[in-house]
Design a protein around this motif. Structure first.
Motif, PDB file in Angstrom:
ATOM      1  N   GLU A 194       0.846  -1.194   0.000  1.00  0.00           N
ATOM      2  CA  GLU A 194       0.000   0.000   0.000  1.00  0.00           C
ATOM      3  C   GLU A 194       0.883   1.247   0.000  1.00  0.00           C
ATOM      4  O   GLU A 194       0.568   2.246  -0.646  1.00  0.00           O
ATOM      5  CB  GLU A 194      -0.923  -0.033   1.221  1.00  0.00           C
ATOM      6  CG  GLU A 194      -1.970  -1.130   1.112  1.00  0.00           C
ATOM      7  CD  GLU A 194      -2.528  -1.633   2.445  1.00  0.00           C
ATOM      8  OE1 GLU A 194      -3.380  -2.529   2.417  1.00  0.00           O
ATOM      9  OE2 GLU A 194      -2.106  -1.148   3.500  1.00  0.00           O
ATOM     10  N   ASP A 243     -10.236  -4.938  -5.748  1.00  0.00           N
ATOM     11  CA  ASP A 243     -11.238  -5.969  -5.469  1.00  0.00           C
ATOM     12  C   ASP A 243     -11.254  -6.326  -3.977  1.00  0.00           C
ATOM     13  O   ASP A 243     -10.354  -5.967  -3.229  1.00  0.00           O
ATOM     14  CB  ASP A 243     -10.979  -7.223  -6.311  1.00  0.00           C
ATOM     15  CG  ASP A 243      -9.747  -7.961  -5.835  1.00  0.00           C
ATOM     16  OD1 ASP A 243      -8.724  -7.284  -5.631  1.00  0.00           O
ATOM     17  OD2 ASP A 243      -9.811  -9.176  -5.665  1.00  0.00           O
ATOM     18  N   GLU A 244     -12.279  -7.060  -3.614  1.00  0.00           N
ATOM     19  CA  GLU A 244     -12.525  -7.384  -2.215  1.00  0.00           C
ATOM     20  C   GLU A 244     -11.425  -8.265  -1.621  1.00  0.00           C
ATOM     21  O   GLU A 244     -11.148  -8.221  -0.431  1.00  0.00           O
ATOM     22  CB  GLU A 244     -13.873  -8.117  -2.135  1.00  0.00           C
ATOM     23  CG  GLU A 244     -14.505  -8.142  -0.795  1.00  0.00           C
ATOM     24  CD  GLU A 244     -15.808  -8.931  -0.825  1.00  0.00           C
ATOM     25  OE1 GLU A 244     -16.620  -8.711   0.073  1.00  0.00           O
ATOM     26  OE2 GLU A 244     -16.005  -9.764  -1.730  1.00  0.00           O
ATOM     27  N   GLY A 245     -10.802  -9.068  -2.465  1.00  0.00           N
ATOM     28  CA  GLY A 245      -9.814 -10.020  -1.949  1.00  0.00           C
ATOM     29  C   GLY A 245      -8.445  -9.426  -1.702  1.00  0.00           C
ATOM     30  O   GLY A 245      -7.511 -10.139  -1.346  1.00  0.00           O
ATOM     31  N   PRO A 247      -6.974  -7.379   0.703  1.00  0.00           N
ATOM     32  CA  PRO A 247      -6.220  -7.388   1.957  1.00  0.00           C
ATOM     33  C   PRO A 247      -5.467  -8.701   2.188  1.00  0.00           C
ATOM     34  O   PRO A 247      -6.029  -9.786   2.032  1.00  0.00           O
ATOM     35  CB  PRO A 247      -7.300  -7.195   3.031  1.00  0.00           C
ATOM     36  CG  PRO A 247      -8.388  -6.470   2.329  1.00  0.00           C
ATOM     37  CD  PRO A 247      -8.384  -7.018   0.924  1.00  0.00           C
ATOM     38  N   GLY A 248      -4.200  -8.561   2.527  1.00  0.00           N
ATOM     39  CA  GLY A 248      -3.394  -9.732   2.832  1.00  0.00           C
ATOM     40  C   GLY A 248      -2.782 -10.424   1.624  1.00  0.00           C
ATOM     41  O   GLY A 248      -1.968 -11.318   1.768  1.00  0.00           O
ATOM     42  N   ARG A 249      -3.177 -10.007   0.442  1.00  0.00           N
ATOM     43  CA  ARG A 249      -2.677 -10.693  -0.761  1.00  0.00           C
ATOM     44  C   ARG A 249      -1.193 -10.400  -0.969  1.00  0.00           C
ATOM     45  O   ARG A 249      -0.716  -9.312  -0.708  1.00  0.00           O
ATOM     46  CB  ARG A 249      -3.486 -10.214  -1.966  1.00  0.00           C
ATOM     47  CG  ARG A 249      -3.089 -10.857  -3.270  1.00  0.00           C
ATOM     48  CD  ARG A 249      -3.863 -10.246  -4.421  1.00  0.00           C
ATOM     49  NE  ARG A 249      -5.226 -10.736  -4.482  1.00  0.00           N
ATOM     50  CZ  ARG A 249      -6.262  -9.991  -4.883  1.00  0.00           C
ATOM     51  NH1 ARG A 249      -6.088  -8.740  -5.227  1.00  0.00           N
ATOM     52  NH2 ARG A 249      -7.470 -10.495  -4.912  1.00  0.00           N
ATOM     53  N   ARG A 250      -0.469 -11.395  -1.458  1.00  0.00           N
ATOM     54  CA  ARG A 250       0.954 -11.191  -1.744  1.00  0.00           C
ATOM     55  C   ARG A 250       1.123 -10.536  -3.110  1.00  0.00           C
ATOM     56  O   ARG A 250       0.250 -10.653  -3.959  1.00  0.00           O
ATOM     57  CB  ARG A 250       1.692 -12.529  -1.699  1.00  0.00           C
ATOM     58  CG  ARG A 250       1.848 -13.031  -0.289  1.00  0.00           C
ATOM     59  CD  ARG A 250       2.235 -14.496  -0.239  1.00  0.00           C
ATOM     60  NE  ARG A 250       2.181 -14.982   1.137  1.00  0.00           N
ATOM     61  CZ  ARG A 250       1.067 -15.323   1.767  1.00  0.00           C
ATOM     62  NH1 ARG A 250      -0.088 -15.270   1.131  1.00  0.00           N
ATOM     63  NH2 ARG A 250       1.083 -15.717   3.021  1.00  0.00           N
ATOM     64  N   ASN A 397      -7.139   1.541   4.655  1.00  0.00           N
ATOM     65  CA  ASN A 397      -8.124   0.579   5.116  1.00  0.00           C
ATOM     66  C   ASN A 397      -9.254   1.185   5.940  1.00  0.00           C
ATOM     67  O   ASN A 397     -10.061   0.454   6.502  1.00  0.00           O
ATOM     68  CB  ASN A 397      -7.437  -0.529   5.916  1.00  0.00           C
ATOM     69  CG  ASN A 397      -6.625  -1.429   5.011  1.00  0.00           C
ATOM     70  OD1 ASN A 397      -7.170  -2.164   4.196  1.00  0.00           O
ATOM     71  ND2 ASN A 397      -5.313  -1.339   5.124  1.00  0.00           N
TER      72      ASN A 397
END
Lengths: 418, 315
Positions: A194, A243-245, A247-250, A397
């Motif tokens: 981010e 997109d919604e997915g 957060p936390g994505r590498r 966030n």
């Protein structure tokens, strides 16, 4: 273990000496432990280029890989405090390394640097940061750029969207892509990712002078300026295009979305090219690359480097010297960087084999005015850079936060951490 | 030296500290035992108490990357208490701790009673409930991260079945992510609690049950009024074990949410590790670690004290 290694080295040295018929001083194995965090496929292949060059010149490389940059740095620091510094260790140049050097834990390679005329071939910013007390304490290997924009050409074509040149253009294009059912931005939602996005926006909206004032001098007036507010409102506008997915994505999962055509853009460093190459995509074709929209040309640089544990052992010193020479060798830099996705740290190296993105990067950094620092690395201390990550991530966030609140959070956070 | 030792003493002191100081030094036959205890005592004093003291000392200094003994009083605590992230982490610890301990205890006890009532294929169920325990928190975190991922996890699966409007995206909601930690944590640890409770239930004298049956007491009343109070030591054990797990929860949050979105699901242990190892804020991290210890002492201390005195009195 160590004895047997010495024996092997001794045996090899003896064999060479006998074969050559002379007491070759160069043939005594220059054994060095190398601590690093390049454990993934592409990274390890890239480091393999350095390793084979090192071995070819008579060095013996004892590999100590530690997964994760933070873990590896912590391990190196712990070993130094325990008086068992690794001979050669990967480290990020910057405040932390300087602090270690100031405490006498890091050896210098000034001799090699002077002989190799590093001052002339390195970008001035990097030369400055790789030195402590006028001596080189690190051998820089490559430059990664952080302000890249990767895009899926087929997806843009299908939606009839041109590659945007400014942030307002981007917002307009992103709206159309969203309406067409494509995720406009593939974002890995981790604080550092981010932050990379925010810094890219900050550079794009505020320009490089503003960026340098904020991160170079932690200038309070610059942080409180209208440009900062504009950066925060542009950044806030991007929230809706992820997109919604997320957060936390590498980051590499985000790059995979881009390659599959699920997403149109990704703003990340050129390490993404390593993923492209691994997937059989030539950077600049199916997945295109541009420097992210910005007022003026600039390159937010991140530098990988190797440093040298303080030692009085002449054999280890010789190995360190050899490593410094190998790292700054133009051929090694070419071979390494083609695999790593980055560009050589030597400004005098060009190679027709680099992909179009690397060529663009090399052309961009010809002008020293384009050189900017990444907050993840140097310029600011890790305490401040971590706090900045926290603030940006909190803002990103919290959709209810206004740009004004974001700006004051940023100012306050930097103030508390410095 | 590292984060691990800084959070560990807190727990070990709570669990094992009390018996170690109890030998009666005056008794001559105890000499042999006393000698045998020396190594353990030395290890305890050096590795636990000395490190607690050292952590506290460091928290009073300006230390950043390296320990330096440049004392600044309680400045690091002031910075710590001014940090929004620290308070989020503490609040999360309270939410996660309460849900996790209560959830594990209630569910574990319920399962144990179910099995104790003579469920068919008892061995099968026991294995099923115990299996998650064989996995590390990292693996648990990853599995649940996939299941809770709104794009390809449970939410997506239910939507594919036809419920288009189904929403289960807690893991990406800053105000909900902390609850997913409790879900995954309970899923993993419930088997352990079940096993402990089951052992307790099996240890209840069958004559108690016979007597209850003769008196015509309904089964549920036997559980609530007779058996449960008898299992008090088991509840105590479960509580201490789970509290220890909560305080050092680190791997689960790293694997499941990475503390995110933002730092919404951060926990104190992760805060401390992050500041000591990644941010070179040794002093601030040490202050955080010391506050964690204080939290443990404040929460478990009175309970521990009461339980130990009670069991002594009973003897």
């Amino acid at each position: 273990m160590r004895v047997s290694m010495l024996m092997t080295g001794f045996g090899a040295g003896l064999a060479v000496a006998v074969a050559a018929g002379l007491a070759a001083p160069a043939a005594t194995a220059q054994t060095a432990e190398v601590l690093h965090w390049w454990t993934s496929g592409g990274e390890s292949a890239a480091l393999g280029e350095v390793r084979s060059a090192f071995t070819a010149r008579g060095g013996t490389w004892n590999d100590t890989p530690i997964a994760g940059g933070a873990n590896a740095r912590a391990a190196a620091v712990n070993r130094m405090i325990g008086n068992d510094a690794p001979a050669i260790f990967q480290f990020s140049v910057g405040e932390q390394l300087k602090e270690l050097a100031a405490q006498g834990f890091v050896g210098d390679v000034q001799q090699v640097a002077a002989a190799g005329n590093w001052d002339a071939v390195l970008p001035p910013l990097i030369a400055r940061i790789a030195k402590e007390d006028g001596k080189y304490i690190a051998a820089p290997l490559n430059i990664h750029g952080e302000n890249w924009m990767f895009y899926n050409t087929a997806v843009l074509e299908k939606a009839g969207v041109a590659v945007p040149k400014t942030w307002p253009e981007f917002l307009e294009a992103a709206g159309r892509l969203k309406a067409a059912g494509v995720t406009p931005i593939a974002l890995g939602g981790q604080p550092w990712q981010e932050r990379v996005l925010f810094n890219t926006v900050l550079l794009g909206v505020g320009g490089r002078e503003h960026y340098a004032r904020v991160y170079g001098d932690l200038d309070k007036a610059a942080m409180n300026s209208d440009a900062m507010l504009e950066a925060f409102s542009t950044f806030a506008a991007l929230r809706g295009f992820v997109d919604e997915g997320s957060p936390g994505r590498r980051w590499n999962e985000a790059t995979a979305m881009l390659m599959r055509g699920d997403a149109a853009f990704q703003f990340t460093g050129d390490w993404a090219k390593g993923e492209l190459v691994a997937a059989g995509i030539e950077p600049g074709t199916t997945v295109g690359c541009m420097l992210a929209p910005a007022k003026d040309a600039a390159y937010i640089m991140a530098v990988d480097a190797f440093s040298f544990g303080a030692t009085s052992d002449p054999q280890v010193k010789a190995a360190q010297k050899l490593m410094a020479e190998v790292i700054m060798d133009p051929q090694v830099q070419i071979a390494f960087n083609r695999r790593k996705g980055s560009i050589p740290v030597r400004t005098d190296v060009t190679d027709p084999g680099f992909d179009s993105c690397a060529k663009l990067a090399i052309a961009t950094i010809k002008d020293p005015a384009t050189h900017l620092v990444s907050t993840g690395l140097f310029g600011v201390s890790s305490a401040v850079s971590g706090a900045i990550d926290d603030a940006i991530s909190q803002f990103w966030n919290s959709p209810s936060m206004t740009p004004e609140q974001g700006r004051s959070l940023f100012v306050q956070t930097v103030e508390d951490a410095r | 030296m590292s984060h691990a030792e800084q959070s560990r003493p807190a727990i070990l002191m709570a669990e094992g500290g009390a018996p170690a100081v109890r030998p009666r030094w005056r008794l001559a036959p105890m000499t042999a035992a006393r000698i045998a205890l020396i190594p353990a005592a030395v290890i305890t004093i050096v590795c636990f108490y000395a490190f607690i003291v050292w952590t506290f000392v460091i928290s009073l200094t300006r230390s950043r990357l390296l320990p330096v003994y440049d004392f600044v009083g309680f400045d690091q605590y002031r910075r710590l208490f001014a940090s929004a992230r620290w308070w989020t982490a503490m609040e999360n610890l309270a939410i996660h701790g309460t849900l996790f301990i209560a959830g594990c205890t209630v569910a574990g006890y319920a399962l144990a009673i179910m099995i104790d009532r003579g469920v068919r294929a008892e061995g099968f169920f026991r294995t099923v409930f115990m299996l998650p325990l064989s996995m590390s928190f990292i693996v648990t975190g990853l599995i649940w991260q996939w299941m809770l991922n709104p794009v390809f996890g449970i939410q997506d699966a239910v939507r594919d079945l036809g419920w288009e409007g189904f929403v289960f995206n807690w893991i990406v909601q800053p105000d909900r992510a902390i609850y997913t930690l409790a879900i995954a944590g309970i899923w993993q640890q419930v088997g352990l609690c079940m096993a402990l409770f089951l052992a307790g239930l099996r240890g209840v004298d069958p004559n108690v049950w016979k007597a209850a049956r003769i008196d015509g007491i309904p089964t549920w009343r036997v559980y609530t009024d007779i058996v449960t109070p008898m299992l008090r030591p088991v509840f105590f054990t479960v509580f201490v074990l789970l509290s220890a797990l909560v305080m050092k929860s680190f791997d689960l949050v790293v694997a499941l949410t990475g503390g995110g979105p933002g730092f919404a699901s951060d926990l104190p242990a992760r805060f401390v590790v992050d500041h000591i190892l990644n941010r070179q804020e040794l002093g601030l991290g040490a202050a955080g670690a010391f506050m964690m210890l204080c939290t443990v002492v404040a929460v478990i201390g009175p309970y521990l004290y009461r339980e130990i005195h009670k069991s002594r009195g009973a003897r």
